[in-house]
Design an enzyme around this catalytic site. Structure first.
Site, PDB file in Angstrom:
ATOM      1  N   ARG A 180     -14.013   1.545   4.637  1.00 42.31           N
ATOM      2  CA  ARG A 180     -12.777   0.784   4.791  1.00 42.31           C
ATOM      3  C   ARG A 180     -11.524   1.659   4.747  1.00 42.31           C
ATOM      4  NH1 ARG A 180     -11.685  -2.104  -0.156  1.00 42.31           N
ATOM      5  NH2 ARG A 180     -10.069  -0.562  -0.570  1.00 42.31           N
ATOM      6  N   ASN A 229       0.824  -1.210   0.000  1.00 44.26           N
ATOM      7  CA  ASN A 229       0.000   0.000   0.000  1.00 44.26           C
ATOM      8  C   ASN A 229       0.857   1.259   0.000  1.00 44.26           C
ATOM      9  OD1 ASN A 229      -2.315  -1.540   0.077  1.00 44.26           O
ATOM     10  ND2 ASN A 229      -2.746  -1.185   2.244  1.00 44.26           N
ATOM     11  N   ARG A 240      -5.938   1.378 -13.364  1.00 41.87           N
ATOM     12  CA  ARG A 240      -4.542   1.569 -12.970  1.00 41.87           C
ATOM     13  C   ARG A 240      -3.893   0.267 -12.511  1.00 41.87           C
ATOM     14  NH1 ARG A 240      -4.596   5.891  -9.231  1.00 41.87           N
ATOM     15  NH2 ARG A 240      -4.032   7.410 -10.805  1.00 41.87           N
ATOM     16  N   HIS A 273     -16.412   2.122 -14.654  1.00 41.42           N
ATOM     17  CA  HIS A 273     -16.162   1.328 -13.454  1.00 41.42           C
ATOM     18  C   HIS A 273     -17.385   0.489 -13.082  1.00 41.42           C
ATOM     19  CE1 HIS A 273     -15.246   0.962  -8.977  1.00 41.42           C
ATOM     20  NE2 HIS A 273     -14.130   0.554  -9.529  1.00 41.42           N
ATOM     21  N   TYR A 289     -12.157 -10.765  -1.833  1.00 40.40           N
ATOM     22  CA  TYR A 289     -12.881  -9.500  -1.745  1.00 40.40           C
ATOM     23  C   TYR A 289     -14.317  -9.802  -1.326  1.00 40.40           C
ATOM     24  CZ  TYR A 289      -9.479  -6.564  -4.331  1.00 40.40           C
ATOM     25  OH  TYR A 289      -8.382  -5.851  -4.726  1.00 40.40           O
ATOM     26  N   HIS A 301     -15.200  -4.826   0.413  1.00 44.25           N
ATOM     27  CA  HIS A 301     -15.244  -4.175  -0.893  1.00 44.25           C
ATOM     28  C   HIS A 301     -16.649  -3.792  -1.355  1.00 44.25           C
ATOM     29  CE1 HIS A 301     -14.543  -3.987  -5.382  1.00 44.25           C
ATOM     30  NE2 HIS A 301     -13.530  -3.288  -4.941  1.00 44.25           N
TER      31      HIS A 301
END
Length: 684
Positions: free
Chosen positions: A560, A45, A396, A426, A459, A588
């Site tokens: 989150r 991250n 990305r 998306h 997820y 998610h």
């Protein structure tokens, strides 16, 4: 509103989320290898933060430096604060790894060698590995020779070696080939497993690489580069344009030169000048970099990992009957990763072979590296069906993989559609059109997450499988719009009645739902909102939640990661609580629940409440009408709000506060798994 609304800084909020990851690595109740995995996640991250967000902070800092000294310098303060937070977190990271986890590994007869020499009893095997495997990938470069060109790759590992030979000192770059070999070498002697960094196998054998030279210094380093790619508006084929930009990405601006401490100042000046590095990118770190590789530690011990939760096969799905026939009776919902992904694979596989299916439409954002879904779409096209895939090439870090699959589908006869350069798609939608007895019948998927069988294993998402004609006719309208590859025209917008679609009506519809709760609260009626998101940043919607709080609406948020809403402030947000859950699975799903005076309106979908989702993407949120499905999802939400083990509360100072109450221990992910497992037992 009564007071001027305030907001958390998005980058400091993101760093607070990453600190929550560190908390999990430090937690003694978490199995040892899972704690190491959380350190890996933290490091990964942080690398992404330096690639995506640090370039923005650095640019704002430079701009603020050009302003008059009397002007606000919030941008400079945020950059400095971010660096301070990262420094403190890395200090904690090192303490957790060396003070807690490595000693615990030793208690389990696993010696992860960290800042220590390679023991004599393994030297023979290590040397054999060096000569037979490692040396094949070593490519030393004499940096002191100006004729030698060298460009450090993004996040690649290197040594700067000072070697003196014949009285002349030279600076060499030696690559650490962790992208070609495992980062760790393991050898077991009797009952002890020794785990050795690839770095140390090279570091402690430099005399074999630079024979006859006097090694005066060896310092590890890596360079992290800006990940932004620059797309021009509609020039040529988008895939060709992105492929060229991906090559440039690896040569992007250095946002961090991370080096082992102790490099002589003159050598540091030499290397930073040679690599054209800015002074504000130079950071001293530890001896080992890219500790995201810790998830590669080659240890297998079932007692040191989470207990297994095998995916549940939903009992309300008949595995001997076509999934399309089952949809004639009721909608279905798959809760990932608790339940098996097979029904989703079946949906695409049956569509590919069903003689009644004429057309298939799907949006793909992040595609699995070995996607069975894409293979079924290819089969469908070869079986004579019209298949249109809107694949987002600008996802990305997934651009190259998506381009690969787009080319493969296109060559098989699939109609490939790319989004406009300035707009990402998306949305997570799929539509199948059947021709049965001369009439068109619709089936579809509406999801909170990607159609990706790899991420479906860890997820938490919700996928609704439906034959609701009203919803799916609007999905069809969306695909017709996407095929045009244009931005929405404000003067010619599609009138979506049931779906909330970003760029069309999504923000306004959510504002209307919040306004209804405000009106109910002001009339003395019960009013409540529960929202689960990955990220909450967009200020118009946050301000509307502040307004609702002031009106007395009880608001429960589960966020989150990034959260710019400040909770618990008198006169602004005292009726808002924010829960953050970090556990074995990555939270998610996006869920939106509005009390509606007891009528309970529930929506799910792809959209976070961030600027990018609201203003720069096509997103789809959808209503859940089936009462049993709605009740089940509301129960799942309540279990998460009740979590007092893996959940924390975010306070008004952006801290992750442990939930300390008298209630029995309640871990939401485990409770959700048991809920769905017991439900399926009852249905069998």
């Amino acid at each position: 509103m009564g007071i001027t609304p305030t907001f958390f800084d998005r980058d400091l909020s993101w760093l607070a989320f990453n600190d929550r990851i560190l908390q999990e690595a430090a937690k003694e109740s978490v199995p040892l290898l899972e704690r190491i995995r959380f350190l890996s996640i933290y490091s990964s991250n942080l690398d992404e933060f330096y690639r995506v967000r640090m370039p923005v902070l650095m640019a704002l800092h430079r701009l603020s430096g050009k302003e008059n000294d009397d002007n606000s310098t919030d941008e400079s303060a945020n950059l400095q604060k971010a660096r301070e937070v990262i420094f403190q977190q890395l200090e904690n990271f090192g303490h957790i790894l060396t003070g807690q986890l490595i000693p615990l590994l030793k208690k389990n007869h696993i010696h992860l060698l960290y800042n220590e020499a390679i023991p004599e009893q393994v030297l023979e095997k290590v040397n054999d590995y060096l000569y037979s495997q490692v040396m094949a990938f070593l490519q030393p470069v004499n940096l002191s020779d100006e004729k030698n060109s060298f460009f450090p790759g993004n996040n690649k590992l290197y040594f700067l070696v000072q070697a003196e030979e014949d009285g002349i000192e030279r600076n060499w770059i030696v690559n650490i080939p962790s992208d070609q070999l495992s980062r760790f070498y393991s050898v077991t002697i009797e009952t002890i497993q020794f785990v050795i960094f690839l770095d140390d196998i090279i570091r402690f054998n430099l005399d074999k690489i630079f024979k006859g030279a006097n090694i005066k210094g060896c310092f590890s380093f890596k360079i992290t580069r800006d990940a932004e790619i620059d797309l021009k508006d509609e020039y040529g084929d988008l895939s060709d344009q992105i492929e060229k930009q991906l090559l440039k990405r690896e040569a992007g601006l250095a946002t961090r030169f991370l080096h082992q401490p102790g490099i002589p100042l003159r050598v540091l000046y030499f290397i930073t000048s040679r690599f054209n590095l800015s002074s504000d990118s130079i950071t001293a770190g530890g001896k080992y970099h890219n500790l995201k590789d810790l998830d590669q530690v080659p240890v297998k011990n079932n007692e040191l990992v989470y207990d297994k939760w095998p995916p549940i096969s939903p009992a309300d799905i008949n595995y001997e009957q076509s999934i399309f026939d089952q949809l004639k009776k009721k909608d279905l919902c798959i809760h990932l990763p608790y339940q098996s992904y097979n029904p989703i694979l079946r949906f695409f596989n049956e569509a590919a072979i069903d003689k009644n299916v004429e057309e298939i439409y799907v949006t793909l954002y992040r595609v699995a590296s070995n996607s069975r879904i894409v293979n079924s779409l290819i089969s469908a096209a070869k079986n004579g069906k019209k298949v249109m895939v809107m694949i987002e090439l600008k996802a990305r870090f997934d651009e190259a993989n998506n381009i690969k699959w787009a080319k493969r589908m296109k060559s098989a006869g699939v109609q490939i559609v790319y989004s406009a350069s300035a707009l990402k798609v998306h949305a997570k939608t799929a539509l199948v059109k059947h021709r049965i007895d001369g009439r068109t019948v619709y089936s579809g998927l509406l999801s909170t997450g990607n159609f990706n069988e790899t991420t479906a294993a860890f997820y938490t998402d919700h996928i609704m499988i439906t034959s609701n004609r009203e919803l799916l006719r609007e999905v069809e309208l969306l695909f017709l719009f996407l095929a045009k590859r244009t931005k929405p025209d404000p003067d010619d917008l599609i009138n979506f009645e049931h779906l909330f679609v970003a760029q069309f009506n999504l923000q306004q519809r959510f504002i209307e739902l919040i306004d209804r709760e405000i009106a109910n609260a002001r009339q003395g009626l019960p009013a409540a909102i529960t929202i689960k998101l990955n990220n909450l940043e967009e200020r118009v919607l946050i301000s509307k939640l502040y307004e609702a709080s002031q009106a007395g609406v009880k608001i429960s948020l589960i966020v989150r990661s990034i959260c710019c809403l400040v909770p618990g402030v008198a006169g602004m947000s005292e009726n808002i609580t924010i829960t953050r859950i970090v556990d074995r699975y990555l939270e998610h799903g996006r869920i939106f629940l509005f009390h509606n005076n007891g009528q309970q309106d529930l929506y799910m979908g792809s959209s976070d409440w961030m600027n990018r989702n609201i203003y720069h993407r096509i997103e789809v949120c959808f209503p859940v009408k089936d009462e049993a499905m709605k009740a089940e999802i509301i129960t799942i939400l309540q279990l998460q709000l009740n979590d007092n083990i893996q959940a924390v509360r975010i306070d008004e100072n952006l801290n992750n506060i442990k939930i300390d109450n008298a209630k029995p221990p309640d871990q939401s992910q485990r409770q959700i798994y048991l809920l769905l497992k017991n439900k399926d037992k009852e249905l069998v």
